[in-house]
Design an enzyme around this catalytic site. Structure first.
Site, PDB file in Angstrom:
ATOM      1  N   ASP A  57      11.164  -0.615   0.101  1.00 16.09           N
ATOM      2  CA  ASP A  57      10.755  -2.029  -0.301  1.00 16.09           C
ATOM      3  C   ASP A  57      11.798  -2.641  -1.054  1.00 16.09           C
ATOM      4  O   ASP A  57      11.597  -3.767  -1.273  1.00 16.09           O
ATOM      5  CB  ASP A  57       9.396  -2.019  -1.052  1.00 16.09           C
ATOM      6  CG  ASP A  57       9.290  -1.137  -2.215  1.00 16.09           C
ATOM      7  OD1 ASP A  57      10.495  -1.103  -2.976  1.00 16.09           O
ATOM      8  OD2 ASP A  57       8.299  -0.704  -2.467  1.00 16.09           O
ATOM      9  N   PRO A  62       0.731  -1.216   0.026  1.00 11.29           N
ATOM     10  CA  PRO A  62      -0.022  -0.142   0.060  1.00 11.29           C
ATOM     11  C   PRO A  62       0.771   1.257  -0.069  1.00 11.29           C
ATOM     12  O   PRO A  62       2.066   1.281   0.436  1.00 11.29           O
ATOM     13  CB  PRO A  62      -0.820  -0.241   1.146  1.00 11.29           C
ATOM     14  CG  PRO A  62      -0.020  -1.064   2.214  1.00 11.29           C
ATOM     15  CD  PRO A  62       0.516  -1.803   1.133  1.00 11.29           C
ATOM     16  N   ASP A  63       0.313   2.484  -0.616  1.00 16.34           N
ATOM     17  CA  ASP A  63       1.026   3.775  -0.412  1.00 16.34           C
ATOM     18  C   ASP A  63       0.637   4.344   1.043  1.00 16.34           C
ATOM     19  O   ASP A  63       0.078   3.555   1.725  1.00 16.34           O
ATOM     20  CB  ASP A  63       0.766   4.454  -1.746  1.00 16.34           C
ATOM     21  CG  ASP A  63      -0.788   5.011  -1.571  1.00 16.34           C
ATOM     22  OD1 ASP A  63      -1.473   4.806  -0.916  1.00 16.34           O
ATOM     23  OD2 ASP A  63      -0.980   5.684  -2.706  1.00 16.34           O
ATOM     24  N   PHE A  64       1.039   5.497   1.376  1.00 17.40           N
ATOM     25  CA  PHE A  64       0.846   6.089   2.501  1.00 17.40           C
ATOM     26  C   PHE A  64      -0.572   6.997   2.542  1.00 17.40           C
ATOM     27  O   PHE A  64      -1.095   6.906   3.507  1.00 17.40           O
ATOM     28  CB  PHE A  64       2.122   6.865   2.788  1.00 17.40           C
ATOM     29  CG  PHE A  64       3.342   6.119   2.986  1.00 17.40           C
ATOM     30  CD1 PHE A  64       3.505   5.515   4.262  1.00 17.40           C
ATOM     31  CD2 PHE A  64       4.100   5.681   1.775  1.00 17.40           C
ATOM     32  CE1 PHE A  64       4.761   4.785   4.314  1.00 17.40           C
ATOM     33  CE2 PHE A  64       4.993   5.167   1.924  1.00 17.40           C
ATOM     34  CZ  PHE A  64       5.388   4.785   3.165  1.00 17.40           C
ATOM     35  N   ARG A  65      -0.743   7.834   1.502  1.00 20.37           N
ATOM     36  CA  ARG A  65      -1.793   8.821   1.602  1.00 20.37           C
ATOM     37  C   ARG A  65      -3.065   8.582   0.674  1.00 20.37           C
ATOM     38  O   ARG A  65      -3.727   9.497   0.648  1.00 20.37           O
ATOM     39  CB  ARG A  65      -1.045  10.175   1.163  1.00 20.37           C
ATOM     40  CG  ARG A  65      -0.198  10.592   2.417  1.00 20.37           C
ATOM     41  CD  ARG A  65       0.691  11.758   2.215  1.00 20.37           C
ATOM     42  NE  ARG A  65       1.615  12.257   3.349  1.00 20.37           N
ATOM     43  CZ  ARG A  65       2.888  11.612   3.027  1.00 20.37           C
ATOM     44  NH1 ARG A  65       3.168  10.829   2.166  1.00 20.37           N
ATOM     45  NH2 ARG A  65       3.860  11.764   4.145  1.00 20.37           N
ATOM     46  N   ASN A 103      10.974   4.783  -1.617  1.00 24.92           N
ATOM     47  CA  ASN A 103      10.376   3.438  -1.309  1.00 24.92           C
ATOM     48  C   ASN A 103      11.640   2.636  -0.366  1.00 24.92           C
ATOM     49  O   ASN A 103      12.717   2.917  -0.528  1.00 24.92           O
ATOM     50  CB  ASN A 103       9.832   2.800  -2.316  1.00 24.92           C
ATOM     51  CG  ASN A 103       8.876   3.614  -2.991  1.00 24.92           C
ATOM     52  OD1 ASN A 103       8.325   4.553  -2.374  1.00 24.92           O
ATOM     53  ND2 ASN A 103       8.502   2.975  -4.074  1.00 24.92           N
ATOM     54  N   HIS A 111      15.021   7.546   1.799  1.00 24.28           N
ATOM     55  CA  HIS A 111      14.286   7.404   3.031  1.00 24.28           C
ATOM     56  C   HIS A 111      14.764   5.989   3.749  1.00 24.28           C
ATOM     57  O   HIS A 111      14.070   5.719   4.775  1.00 24.28           O
ATOM     58  CB  HIS A 111      12.581   7.532   3.154  1.00 24.28           C
ATOM     59  CG  HIS A 111      12.173   8.963   2.660  1.00 24.28           C
ATOM     60  ND1 HIS A 111      10.969   9.219   2.325  1.00 24.28           N
ATOM     61  CD2 HIS A 111      12.964   9.938   2.611  1.00 24.28           C
ATOM     62  CE1 HIS A 111      10.746  10.216   1.839  1.00 24.28           C
ATOM     63  NE2 HIS A 111      11.819  11.047   2.159  1.00 24.28           N
TER      64      HIS A 111
HETATM   65  P1  OAD Z   1       2.044   8.723  -0.923  1.00 24.83           P
HETATM   66  O1  OAD Z   1       1.076   7.769  -0.388  1.00 24.83           O
HETATM   67  O2  OAD Z   1       2.005  10.225  -0.326  1.00 24.83           O
HETATM   68  O3  OAD Z   1       1.635   9.078  -2.475  1.00 24.83           O
HETATM   69  C1  OAD Z   1       1.600   8.315  -3.326  1.00 24.83           C
HETATM   70  C2  OAD Z   1       0.986   8.647  -4.744  1.00 24.83           C
HETATM   71  O4  OAD Z   1       0.774   7.852  -5.687  1.00 24.83           O
HETATM   72  C3  OAD Z   1      -0.249   9.327  -4.729  1.00 24.83           C
HETATM   73  O5  OAD Z   1      -0.310  10.675  -5.282  1.00 24.83           O
HETATM   74  C4  OAD Z   1      -1.186   8.315  -5.219  1.00 24.83           C
HETATM   75  O6  OAD Z   1      -2.247   9.000  -6.157  1.00 24.83           O
HETATM   76  C5  OAD Z   1      -0.279   7.786  -6.465  1.00 24.83           C
HETATM   77  N1  OAD Z   1      -0.618   6.288  -6.662  1.00 24.83           N
HETATM   78  C6  OAD Z   1      -0.874   5.389  -5.818  1.00 24.83           C
HETATM   79  N2  OAD Z   1      -0.972   4.125  -6.666  1.00 24.83           N
HETATM   80  C7  OAD Z   1      -0.724   4.341  -8.020  1.00 24.83           C
HETATM   81  C8  OAD Z   1      -0.550   3.758  -9.092  1.00 24.83           C
HETATM   82  N3  OAD Z   1      -0.688   2.406  -8.945  1.00 24.83           N
HETATM   83  N4  OAD Z   1      -0.141   4.402  -9.943  1.00 24.83           N
HETATM   84  C9  OAD Z   1       0.248   5.680 -10.217  1.00 24.83           C
HETATM   85  N5  OAD Z   1       0.013   6.527  -9.012  1.00 24.83           N
HETATM   86  C10 OAD Z   1      -0.283   5.978  -7.744  1.00 24.83           C
HETATM   87  O7  OAD Z   1       3.649   8.219  -1.071  1.00 24.83           O
HETATM   88  P2  OAD Z   1       4.823   8.978  -1.281  1.00 24.83           P
HETATM   89  O8  OAD Z   1       4.672  10.251  -1.910  1.00 24.83           O
HETATM   90  O9  OAD Z   1       5.943   7.800  -1.640  1.00 24.83           O
HETATM   91  O10 OAD Z   1       8.271   8.136   4.326  1.00 24.83           O
HETATM   92  O11 OAD Z   1       5.187   9.224   0.287  1.00 24.83           O
HETATM   93  C11 OAD Z   1       6.379  10.014   0.905  1.00 24.83           C
HETATM   94  C12 OAD Z   1       6.927   9.507   1.963  1.00 24.83           C
HETATM   95  O12 OAD Z   1       5.852   9.617   3.138  1.00 24.83           O
HETATM   96  C13 OAD Z   1       7.115   7.820   2.085  1.00 24.83           C
HETATM   97  O13 OAD Z   1       8.901   7.814   1.588  1.00 24.83           O
HETATM   98  C14 OAD Z   1       7.109   7.711   3.597  1.00 24.83           C
HETATM   99  C15 OAD Z   1       6.002   8.477   4.013  1.00 24.83           C
HETATM  100  O14 OAD Z   1       6.121   9.333   5.258  1.00 24.83           O
HETATM  101  C16 OAD Z   1       8.923   7.287   5.095  1.00 24.83           C
HETATM  102  O15 OAD Z   1       9.728   7.864   5.717  1.00 24.83           O
HETATM  103  C17 OAD Z   1       8.851   5.769   5.218  1.00 24.83           C
END
Ligand code: OAD
Ligand code: ZN
Length: 367
Positions: free
Chosen positions: A131, A55-58, A129, A148
């Site tokens: 992962d 999963p992503d974060f936001r 990431n 990170h």
């Molecule tokens: P976010 O969850 O903030 O953002 C993910 C982005 O990817 C969003 O804009 C989603 O719309 C988009 N998205 C999700 N699935 C997708 C897909 N299959 N194809 C295209 N777009 C997709 O994640 P990050 O920006 O990586 O820090 O978050 C940044 C940091 O915040 C992370 O590294 C983490 C967290 O605090 C850490 O320290 C572990």
């Protein structure tokens, strides 16, 4: 720093407007531009790994930060912060256990970056990431900045010890439900995430700072194309890297939604580095709204690389599947051996036990 300030002011005051180098602000325009041979930097986030089942974060609903209530954290980000971890390591490991991928299978998007590398076009991939999928896809060492941190390496958190542990060691600990402790000094052991630990003599933030700086030897001033994928660009200082390329450098965003446009509360973005896809002044930023995999495949098709990319994904995934199958066989065999040994121990027959072990061992470790 002076160069940086100079370019910041000239940009802010509009003294040197960027040149328009794309013939069209579309994926086709970007593809035509790439075909003339370019230095490309990729900046990526959690959205490139969601199709691998992480999963992503936001993202509302499915994002990790919306699903951490059970851990009773003071705020969601605490789960990755070293100070919180030192006092309360349990939530981090419980989450790691919950999220640990059954299989590390990089996505089409990861392999697209690998193709950029193979074709000599990738200056570097800056990833947020942890992962390790970029590594699995074949980006290694100099190709990659894990801004990170990463699950790939773990360290003892004691400042005086810092003993290093492998990913396999950590995986075993995570699934044994023990809190991992250092076998030299008894302190906690943690994957290198969000802390200033040295890897290969570089602290991650320092290496990030140097390679992303405005100095002549760093990556960004000589970048011809920035490809940003799967990130909300909400976390600094990473997000502000998009403003480090020259003001003529095209920037392609492949994401489900437009990001990086905010002029408010985004630090450096308010000095003119924000993405501009839609205004009358837009001249270099392209948003391709789709999944990262679809966007990369579409770009590959325009570049004439589609078949090559599909074959790479197929080949690499098959390789991972066969390695996994071997690993599972080996584990099953070890479990069986242990059980037989246990039973032999109970019923007492030392000779047969030795015999069984020696044959099975040659099956377990095929050279
Ligand atoms: P976010 O969850 O903030 O953002 C993910 C982005 O990817 C969003 O804009 C989603 O719309 C988009 N998205 C999700 N699935 C997708 C897909 N299959 N194809 C295209 N777009 C997709 O994640 P990050 O920006 O990586 O820090 O978050 C940044 C940091 O915040 C992370 O590294 C983490 C967290 O605090 C850490 O320290 C572990
Ligand atoms: Zn230690």
């Amino acid at each position: 720093e002076m160069d940086f300030l100079r370019s910041l002011f000239s940009r802010t005051l509009g003294l040197s407007p960027g040149e328009k180098v794309l013939d069209e602000l579309t994926l086709d325009g970007v593809a035509r531009y790439i075909l003339s041979g370019k230095n490309i930097i990729c900046m990526v986030g959690a959205g490139i790994s969601t199709s691998a089942g992480i999963p992503d974060f936001r993202s509302p609903g499915t994002g990790l930060y919306a699903n951490l209530q059970k851990y009773n954290l003071p705020y969601p980000e605490a789960i990755f912060q070293i100070d919180y971890f030192k006092k309360h390591p349990e939530p981090f490991f419980a989450l790691a256990r919950e999220l640990y991928p059954g299989q590390f299978k990089p996505t089409v998007c990861h392999y697209f970056m690998r193709m950029l590398k193979d074709k000599g076009l990738l200056t570097r991939c800056y990833s947020q990431n942890i992962d390790t999928l970029e590594r699995v896809a074949g980006l290694e060492g100099e190709d990659l900045i894990e801004a990170h941190g990463t699950f790939h390496t773990s360290h003892c958190v004691s400042f005086l010890c810092r003993k290093e542990y492998s990913m396999d060691w950590m995986q075993t600990k995570i699934f044994s439900e023990d809190i991992p402790k250092c076998d030299s000094c008894g302190s906690l052991v943690k994957p290198v995430i969000n802390d200033k630990i040295f890897i290969l003599g570089w602290s991650i933030p320092l290496r990030l700072k140097f390679l992303s700086s405005q100095s002549t030897f760093s990556d960004f001033p000589r970048c011809d194309l920035l490809i940003i994928m799967g990130t909300s660009l909400q976390v600094q200082p990473f997000a502000s890297l998009v403003s480090r390329v020259s003001n003529s450098c095209p920037r392609l965003l492949i994401n489900m939604e437009k990001t990086g446009q905010s002029e408010f509360g985004m630090g450096l973005f308010s000095f003119g580095g924000a993405m501009d896809f839609d205004s009358d002044k837009a001249y270099r930023d392209v948003a391709h709204l789709s999944t990262c995999d679809d966007g990369c495949m579409a770009l590959a098709e325009l570049l004439g690389w589609k078949e090559e990319l599909e074959q790479m994904v197929k080949r690499e995934h098959a390789l991972i599947d066969s390695k996994d199958a071997k690993k599972k066989d080996k584990e099953a065999m070890t479990r069986q051996n242990n059980q037989s040994e246990h039973e032999e121990g109970l019923h007492g027959s030392p000779n047969r036990s030795t015999e069984f072990n020696s044959t099975s061992q040659s099956q377990v470790c095929p050279s």
